[in-house]
Design a protein around this motif. Structure first.
Motif, mmCIF file in Angstrom:
data_model
loop_
_atom_site.group_PDB
_atom_site.id
_atom_site.type_symbol
_atom_site.label_atom_id
_atom_site.label_comp_id
_atom_site.label_asym_id
_atom_site.label_seq_id
_atom_site.Cartn_x
_atom_site.Cartn_y
_atom_site.Cartn_z
ATOM 1 N N ILE A 119 2.929 3.017 4.055
ATOM 2 C CA ILE A 119 3.274 2.265 3.065
ATOM 3 C C ILE A 119 1.995 1.609 2.475
ATOM 4 O O ILE A 119 1.891 1.654 1.262
ATOM 5 C CB ILE A 119 4.461 1.321 3.327
ATOM 6 C CG1 ILE A 119 5.741 2.200 3.497
ATOM 7 C CG2 ILE A 119 4.618 0.359 1.903
ATOM 8 C CD1 ILE A 119 6.287 2.716 2.390
ATOM 9 N N ILE A 120 1.437 0.822 3.325
ATOM 10 C CA ILE A 120 0.190 0.081 2.973
ATOM 11 C C ILE A 120 -0.933 1.034 2.439
ATOM 12 O O ILE A 120 -1.368 0.628 1.102
ATOM 13 C CB ILE A 120 -0.453 -0.886 4.047
ATOM 14 C CG1 ILE A 120 0.569 -1.836 4.416
ATOM 15 C CG2 ILE A 120 -1.850 -1.596 3.847
ATOM 16 C CD1 ILE A 120 0.218 -2.865 5.724
ATOM 17 N N LEU A 121 -1.148 2.029 3.036
ATOM 18 C CA LEU A 121 -2.172 3.096 2.686
ATOM 19 C C LEU A 121 -1.910 3.550 1.044
ATOM 20 O O LEU A 121 -2.847 3.705 0.386
ATOM 21 C CB LEU A 121 -2.334 4.140 3.393
ATOM 22 C CG LEU A 121 -3.237 3.651 4.728
ATOM 23 C CD1 LEU A 121 -3.038 4.814 5.946
ATOM 24 C CD2 LEU A 121 -4.602 3.394 4.425
ATOM 25 N N VAL A 123 4.804 8.754 -6.679
ATOM 26 C CA VAL A 123 4.783 9.148 -5.311
ATOM 27 C C VAL A 123 5.194 8.058 -4.416
ATOM 28 O O VAL A 123 6.052 8.134 -3.391
ATOM 29 C CB VAL A 123 3.551 9.345 -5.087
ATOM 30 C CG1 VAL A 123 3.437 9.784 -3.178
ATOM 31 C CG2 VAL A 123 2.943 10.873 -5.592
ATOM 32 N N PRO A 124 4.980 6.785 -4.817
ATOM 33 C CA PRO A 124 5.244 5.534 -4.018
ATOM 34 C C PRO A 124 6.588 5.397 -3.779
ATOM 35 O O PRO A 124 7.445 4.847 -2.734
ATOM 36 C CB PRO A 124 4.626 4.248 -4.629
ATOM 37 C CG PRO A 124 3.406 4.894 -5.168
ATOM 38 C CD PRO A 124 3.841 6.136 -5.585
ATOM 39 N N ILE A 125 7.357 5.703 -4.993
ATOM 40 C CA ILE A 125 9.202 5.640 -4.892
ATOM 41 C C ILE A 125 9.635 6.594 -3.600
ATOM 42 O O ILE A 125 10.275 6.186 -2.776
ATOM 43 C CB ILE A 125 9.769 5.994 -6.106
ATOM 44 C CG1 ILE A 125 9.188 5.020 -7.063
ATOM 45 C CG2 ILE A 125 11.281 5.942 -6.009
ATOM 46 C CD1 ILE A 125 9.752 5.291 -8.610
ATOM 47 N N ILE A 126 9.052 7.886 -3.480
ATOM 48 C CA ILE A 126 9.518 8.891 -2.678
ATOM 49 C C ILE A 126 8.981 8.407 -0.949
ATOM 50 O O ILE A 126 9.927 8.578 -0.156
ATOM 51 C CB ILE A 126 9.002 10.245 -3.044
ATOM 52 C CG1 ILE A 126 9.335 10.663 -4.268
ATOM 53 C CG2 ILE A 126 9.480 11.281 -2.001
ATOM 54 C CD1 ILE A 126 10.789 10.721 -4.536
ATOM 55 N N LEU A 127 7.707 8.014 -0.940
ATOM 56 C CA LEU A 127 7.491 7.749 0.257
ATOM 57 C C LEU A 127 7.987 6.443 0.784
ATOM 58 O O LEU A 127 8.223 6.119 1.930
ATOM 59 C CB LEU A 127 5.750 7.524 0.526
ATOM 60 C CG LEU A 127 4.953 8.730 0.122
ATOM 61 C CD1 LEU A 127 3.723 8.499 0.089
ATOM 62 C CD2 LEU A 127 5.510 9.592 1.259
ATOM 63 N N GLY A 128 8.375 5.535 -0.351
ATOM 64 C CA GLY A 128 9.085 4.015 0.196
ATOM 65 C C GLY A 128 10.480 4.528 0.759
ATOM 66 O O GLY A 128 11.087 3.936 1.624
ATOM 67 N N GLY A 181 -0.587 8.723 2.090
ATOM 68 C CA GLY A 181 -0.635 8.039 0.779
ATOM 69 C C GLY A 181 -1.996 8.320 0.277
ATOM 70 O O GLY A 181 -2.265 7.994 -0.957
ATOM 71 N N VAL A 182 -2.997 9.371 0.594
ATOM 72 C CA VAL A 182 -4.262 9.411 0.125
ATOM 73 C C VAL A 182 -4.365 10.717 -0.491
ATOM 74 O O VAL A 182 -4.507 10.809 -1.845
ATOM 75 C CB VAL A 182 -5.449 9.501 1.099
ATOM 76 C CG1 VAL A 182 -6.919 9.676 0.716
ATOM 77 C CG2 VAL A 182 -5.370 8.021 2.010
ATOM 78 N N GLY A 183 -4.345 11.809 0.187
ATOM 79 C CA GLY A 183 -4.206 13.040 -0.488
ATOM 80 C C GLY A 183 -5.327 13.725 -1.215
ATOM 81 O O GLY A 183 -6.561 13.419 -1.018
ATOM 82 N N GLU A 184 -5.140 14.794 -2.154
ATOM 83 C CA GLU A 184 -6.089 15.592 -2.744
ATOM 84 C C GLU A 184 -7.023 14.886 -3.430
ATOM 85 O O GLU A 184 -8.309 14.973 -3.511
ATOM 86 C CB GLU A 184 -5.699 16.788 -3.445
ATOM 87 C CG GLU A 184 -4.739 17.623 -2.637
ATOM 88 C CD GLU A 184 -3.114 17.167 -2.577
ATOM 89 O OE1 GLU A 184 -2.852 15.987 -3.093
ATOM 90 O OE2 GLU A 184 -2.215 18.011 -2.175
ATOM 91 N N PHE A 185 -6.664 13.998 -4.282
ATOM 92 C CA PHE A 185 -7.550 13.171 -5.323
ATOM 93 C C PHE A 185 -8.707 12.467 -4.805
ATOM 94 O O PHE A 185 -9.947 12.733 -4.880
ATOM 95 C CB PHE A 185 -6.773 12.295 -6.129
ATOM 96 C CG PHE A 185 -5.782 12.794 -6.910
ATOM 97 C CD1 PHE A 185 -6.170 13.432 -8.401
ATOM 98 C CD2 PHE A 185 -4.350 12.681 -6.871
ATOM 99 C CE1 PHE A 185 -5.276 13.999 -8.958
ATOM 100 C CE2 PHE A 185 -3.283 13.501 -7.485
ATOM 101 C CZ PHE A 185 -3.867 14.032 -8.801
ATOM 102 N N THR A 186 -8.272 11.692 -3.413
ATOM 103 C CA THR A 186 -9.294 11.034 -2.762
ATOM 104 C C THR A 186 -10.321 11.964 -2.238
ATOM 105 O O THR A 186 -11.552 11.741 -2.275
ATOM 106 C CB THR A 186 -8.822 10.001 -1.690
ATOM 107 O OG1 THR A 186 -7.984 9.006 -2.426
ATOM 108 C CG2 THR A 186 -9.799 9.391 -1.135
#
Length: 535
Positions: free
Chosen positions: A152-154, A431-436, A265-270
């Motif tokens: 969540i923090i990441l 994305v934060p909603i789904i991972l939350g 929480g990082v993924g393709e963009f980073t």
């Protein structure tokens, strides 16, 4: 070898072969259509995969996830419009090459780099997932809770510049997961005596609303654009030879994709940003970047295609999804009572090996399909936006209704679709909603389980892995807030200086006014005295 033979037997089934073909080819087609993307397609197909075997459903979803990035490079290179969001950097180098008449060379190079990144990440998955799974038995309730909290923090920290909004949306996702019957005593929470809320808010309904319906609304309100495809020349097979001249760029970029894919929480963009930046710094021809550099194109495509298989590493080893698409895939495991983690590697190793081989085969099928069908796929970029919007809207509501034959689910999905549409218009993350929702459920269960053994706060981190994860959380938070403070510190001083100068200026003006008024009074008095004296 016994497990390998069983895996081959699984892959030789007709339904698995069909899943390989549908996932690979369908993903390329979806990626080549600007405005759709893998999240929309996976959200629509997810309810249908629940009726399939786990290996079949996961093969379809993973095929769409990975191969859509191959297809997304086609409109990015030819018409300067990324087919998927993660192909944005591809436009920087691909479209200038197209303007020079090197479109087919750019496409071939993109396909080759994508293939290298995809195979590289599958090899990393094969070697790293069992290692992480062997450590996983050391993870108790406290460790899994802290790992989910770290995720969540990441997720929040990854949305730099929107950290507060991402934190609020992640908290909203955690709240959505608490609606309905709680998992221990089965008491009702936040139902407000409404029977339709007793079963909670279904994750798939939220996913379809936030991703599929919101994108359909976006396409419906946008104007159709006339797409003009530039003519290209060259061979689609020359990219492999050119890729061989830049092995360092391909390896470093793929490594960034693997590492960033493993971090929640990082993924393709980073991964893209870091690989593109490093390729530019290491290049001998830095001036070519942004003007059709082959190294920049390799860095972009190799990194984003290395993420999908790498994102499966924490999912298979720990059961913790790294981003929204793997969170959707986790539901396929749960529907079939397949629990990711160490037991999966101990009791169903043939399934795991079959999944590895399926990922390798998918990359081969995609590259073969692309080399012979690119000219046909280019025509998909001309499909009108509103036609796509209506098609996505129809398929999404069919998918939602098929879950539980509930019109209430369709209404909930429509509400979340409007909410997602508003978030997209405001350029806020979804994305934060789904991972939350996903990680919030894991956190709640593990926290309540672990609290039975905790007497003091320090007991929560008295074991090595728990202490290590807690230390990582503290380091990330301290580092992030220190960086923010350093960035804002000069601005604060400047603002403070302006405030101080304004305050001092007001005082100075007031003093000057008082002095001026005093001088005028003295002048008037002197004139009066002089007048009286003259009389």
């Amino acid at each position: 070898m016994e497990y390998f033979g069983d895996a081959i037997a699984i892959l030789s089934r007709w339904d698995v072969v069909a899943a390989l073909l549908i996932g690979s080819i369908g993903g390329v087609i979806i990626g080549a259509i600007p405005g759709v993307g893998p999240a929309v397609a996976i959200a629509i197909l997810l309810p249908a995969t629940f009726a399939l075997d786990p290996i079949v459903g996961l093969t379809v979803l993973l095929g769409i996830y990975g191969s859509s990035m191959y297809g997304g490079s086609i409109p990015a290179i030819l018409i300067n419009t990324p087919g998927t969001a993660v192909n944005a950097l591809t436009t920087y180098e691909g479209f200038p090459m197209t303007l020079r008449g090197e479109g087919k060379r750019a496409l071939s190079l993109a396909y080759s780099a994508s293939f290298f990144g995809g195979v590289f990440s599958v090899v990393a998955l094969i070697f790293l997932a069992p290692v992480l799974a062997s450590i996983a038995p050391m993870f108790g309730s406290r460790e899994i809770f802290l790992a989910a909290l770290l995720g969540i923090i990441l997720v929040v920290v990854a949305h730099r510049g929107q950290m507060l909004a991402a934190a609020m949306l992640a908290g909203f996702g955690i709240f959505l997961n608490t609606i309905g019957l709680e998992p221990v005593k089965y008491s009702k929470r936040f139902t407000f005596d409404q029977s339709w809320l007793a079963s909670g808010v279904d994750l798939i309904v939220v996913v379809l609303g936030l991703f599929a319906l919101s994108q359909a609304f976006m396409l419906l309100v946008e104007d159709d654009e006339r797409v003009r495809v530039t003519e290209t020349r060259g061979s689609l097979f020359q990219g492999f030879r050119e890729l061989a001249r830049h092995p360092r760029v391909a390896a470093i970029s793929s490594s960034f994709g693997v590492v960033m894919g493993m971090v929640p929480g990082v993924g393709e963009f980073t991964a893209q940003f870091m690989s593109y930046t490093s390729a530019q710094k290491l290049s001998k021809n830095k001036q070519a970047f942004g003007h059709g550099s082959s190294e920049g194109l390799i860095a972009s495509e190799a990194s984003n295609n290395a993420v999908p298989a790498a994102a499966m590493i924490p999912l298979l080893a720990l059961g913790i999804p790294g981003e929204a698409l793997t969170a959707m895939m986790l539901s396929v495991f749960y529907v079939h009572n397949v629990v990711p983690g160490p037991r999966l590697f101990q009791g169903q190793m043939d399934f795991v090996i079959a999944l590895y081989l399926a990922l390798l085969i998918l990359n081969v099928l995609v590259i073969v399909f692309l080399l012979f069908s690119t000219n046909w796929l280019v025509k998909l970029t001309k499909i009108p936006n509103r036609f796509l919007g209506v098609a996505i809207l129809t398929l999404s509501f069919v998918g939602v209704y098929s879950l539980r034959n509930s019109a209430t689910d369709c209404l909930i999905a429509a509400v979340f679709g409007l909410f997602g549409f508003i978030l997209k218009r405001l350029n806020l993350p979804i994305v934060p909603i789904i991972l939350g929702m996903v990680l919030g459920g894991i956190m709640e269960v593990k926290l309540r389980t672990s609290m039975n053994r905790v007497r003091e706060p320090w007991d929560f981190i008295d074991r090595p892995i728990a202490f290590i994860i807690f230390s990582i959380i503290v380091i990330i938070l301290v580092t992030h807030f220190w960086r923010l403070w350093r960035e804002w510190k000069p601005v604060d001083r400047e603002v403070l200086g302006r405030k101080t100068s304004r305050k001092f200026g007001r005082r100075l003006n007031a003093r000057s006014t008082r002095l001026a008024n005093g001088r005028r009074k003295q002048t008037r008095r002197r004139r009066v005295r002089d007048h009286l004296a003259s009389r």
